[in-house]
Design an enzyme around this catalytic site. Structure first.
Site, short mmCIF file in Angstrom:
data_model
loop_
_atom_site.label_atom_id
_atom_site.label_comp_id
_atom_site.label_asym_id
_atom_site.label_seq_id
_atom_site.Cartn_x
_atom_site.Cartn_y
_atom_site.Cartn_z
N GLN A 33 0.83 -1.22 0.00
CA GLN A 33 0.00 0.00 0.00
C GLN A 33 0.85 1.26 0.00
OE1 GLN A 33 -2.83 -0.18 3.25
NE2 GLN A 33 -3.55 -2.21 2.63
N ARG A 262 8.34 3.05 12.68
CA ARG A 262 7.41 1.91 12.68
C ARG A 262 7.63 0.97 13.86
NH1 ARG A 262 7.03 -0.43 6.73
NH2 ARG A 262 6.04 1.56 6.34
C1 SIN Z 1 2.47 1.11 4.65
O1 SIN Z 1 1.86 1.58 3.70
O2 SIN Z 1 2.20 1.40 5.81
C2 SIN Z 1 3.59 0.13 4.40
C3 SIN Z 1 4.55 0.68 3.44
C4 SIN Z 1 5.84 -0.07 3.48
O3 SIN Z 1 5.88 -1.20 3.96
O4 SIN Z 1 6.86 0.50 3.09
#
Ligand code: SIN
Length: 468
Positions: A33, A262
């Site tokens: 995404q 993250r």
């Molecule tokens: C996300 O859209 O949150 C994931 C994108 C990614 O894994 O780089």
């Protein structure tokens, strides 16, 4: 996706593209995404993109590889456009550039809003199917490597009716994706189970950084194994994580709040769950047309009875991306002559201990183009009278044992780890190593995690200074 890019770039060399699914579906790329990171804005630079990549990677990256990757990004975008990918545009004809966690500038290009991976895979599949030098074979599993005098010179495939075929080749490329499906909860499809990594390791290829697994903080918490991803871009557009009492979950946790790195957010969500609380993502304040900006998230949520425009979404961390893999150089060469790896199954040092958002599709395209170009003239199958040897990946675990292994890895090698549970899980996998290849792969990962005694990037050791 990395496999298709490699195949296209390898022209005019004849390529056989072997896929488990008949139609080539089943990889994680089509689910991506996020977009593709590329320093395209006049005030941005590939050097700044490299700095952000290395910071996200906890300075464990190979700096030269990062500089190469970020330098290649604008050309990768242009190449994809030549393959028919249409990226989202901004007013005035330029590409629309979004911002995601860890990036110091707006540098993410998307196609179809949050459907970038699907758009890329669709365009590349059409190109591959039309390419005269590529022969597509779906519905086959590759379960063994053929070695001659220690070099990989072929593979053995098995189709869904059990029929086997031996194929000799000038080069063998693993482009089999990650290992998220070995964990109890993942944003990956079930096929991202590490089968290619296990095959390469069985053949004797060296691995690198196996302990570094990235967990995404927000998969839709509907129970079960493979969960819909709720893109980080939603938090970039104003969505907020809430605790069970409806209070902001990230308040006081990190200066960047909901857009903290993250791993920081994933650990906070994990910790709340450990305390028995559910965590919610409230995206009701996100403005604009969801059908244009977030069609993938909208469709996934609606399919499970949640309208994200109206109600907060239950979320959970999920295994998302494996930074480790078969050790390769930037040309995709493993330590085993004749065997190459590209994309998530490979580890060439670009991601360090934690991948920066939207650098994975970039890696697949840039490294696939480079590997394909390197193999373009490798047309001769290496002959010779030397000794032949088949290396098998081996039997799979039973469904019940696989489910138990996923739970074991989730608890022992999830977003927060500590010495004793890592060691216990490693011993359990070592004792059951003959039960199936997944067990042997998990053993290798756990061994790497036990040996990495300090917290670094996505490898968070609660007993060694990680705040998780
Ligand atoms: C996300 O859209 O949150 C994931 C994108 C990614 O894994 O780089």
């Amino acid at each position: 996706m990395a496999g298709m890019v490699t195949a296209l770039a390898a022209a005019p060399a004849p390529v056989r593209l072997l896929c488990r699914a008949h139609d080539g579906s089943g990889g994680a790329s089509a689910l991506a995404q996020g977009g593709i990171a590329a320093a395209l804005h006049p005030h941005d630079s590939t050097a700044a993109h490299a700095v952000d990549t290395i910071e996200a990677g906890a300075y464990h990256n190979d700096a030269t590889a990062v500089q190469w990757l970020t330098g290649e990004a604008p050309a990768a975008i242009a190449w994809l456009q030549q393959q028919g990918v249409v990226f989202d545009g901004a007013a005035g004809g330029a590409l629309q550039l979004g911002r995601e966690g860890g990036h110091g500038a707006a540098r993410i290009v998307h196609a179809g809003g949050d459907a970038t991976g699907a758009a890329l895979v669709r365009a590349l599949r059409a190109r591959v199917q039309a390419a005269a030098h590529v022969q597509w074979r779906g519905g086959v599993d590759v379960g063994a490597l053929l070695l001659r005098d220690g070099d990989v010179v072929g593979v053995r495939t098995c189709d869904d009716r059990g029929r086997q075929q031996h194929i000799e080749a000038a080069a063998v490329v693993l482009a089999t994706g990650g290992i998220g499906a070995l964990f109890a909860h993942t944003s990956n499809p079930a096929g991202a189970d590490g089968a290619g990594l296990a095959l390469g390791l069985a053949g004797g290829a060296a691995s690198r950084d196996l302990e570094f697994m990235q967990f995404h903080p927000t998969a839709l918490d509907i129970g079960g194994h493979s969960l819909p991803l709720i893109t980080e871009a939603l938090r970039g557009a104003g969505a907020r994580l809430l605790d069970a009492a409806g209070q902001p979950l990230m308040r006081g946790q990190h200066p960047q709040g909901d857009l903290a790195p993250r791993d920081v957010v994933a650990r906070r969500v994990w910790q709340a769950q450990r305390e028995g609380d559910k965590v919610w993502l409230d995206a009701t304040a996100v403005s604009g047309d969801w059908n244009i900006r977030f069609p993938t998230v909208l469709a996934a949520c609606m399919a499970h009875g949640f309208d994200p425009r109206q109600v907060p979404l239950p979320v959970t961390p999920a295994a998302h991306f494996h930074m480790g893999g078969i050790a390769t150089d930037l040309d995709g060469r493993s330590t085993l002559a004749g065997l190459h790896a590209v994309g998530e199954v490979a580890c060439n040092g670009v991601h360090g201990a934690n991948r920066l958002a939207s650098n994975s599709l970039l890696e697949g395209v840039a490294c696939g183009r480079r590997l394909g170009a390197a193999l373009a003239h490798a047309t001769a199958v290496r002959g010779g009278q030397g000794s032949h040897r088949w290396v098998e990946r081996g039997e799979s675990l039973s469904p019940a044992s696989l489910a138990a292994l996923r739970t074991l890895l989730w608890h022992a090698a999830g977003p927060v780890r500590e010495a004793s549970s890592l060691r216990d899980a490693w011993r359990a996998c070592a004792a059951a190593a003959d039960a199936g290849w997944q067990m042997r792969l998990a053993k290798s990962l756990l061994r790497a995690a036990v040996l990495r005694r300090r917290s670094l990037g996505a490898h968070c050791r609660h007993d060694r200074g990680c705040p998780g």
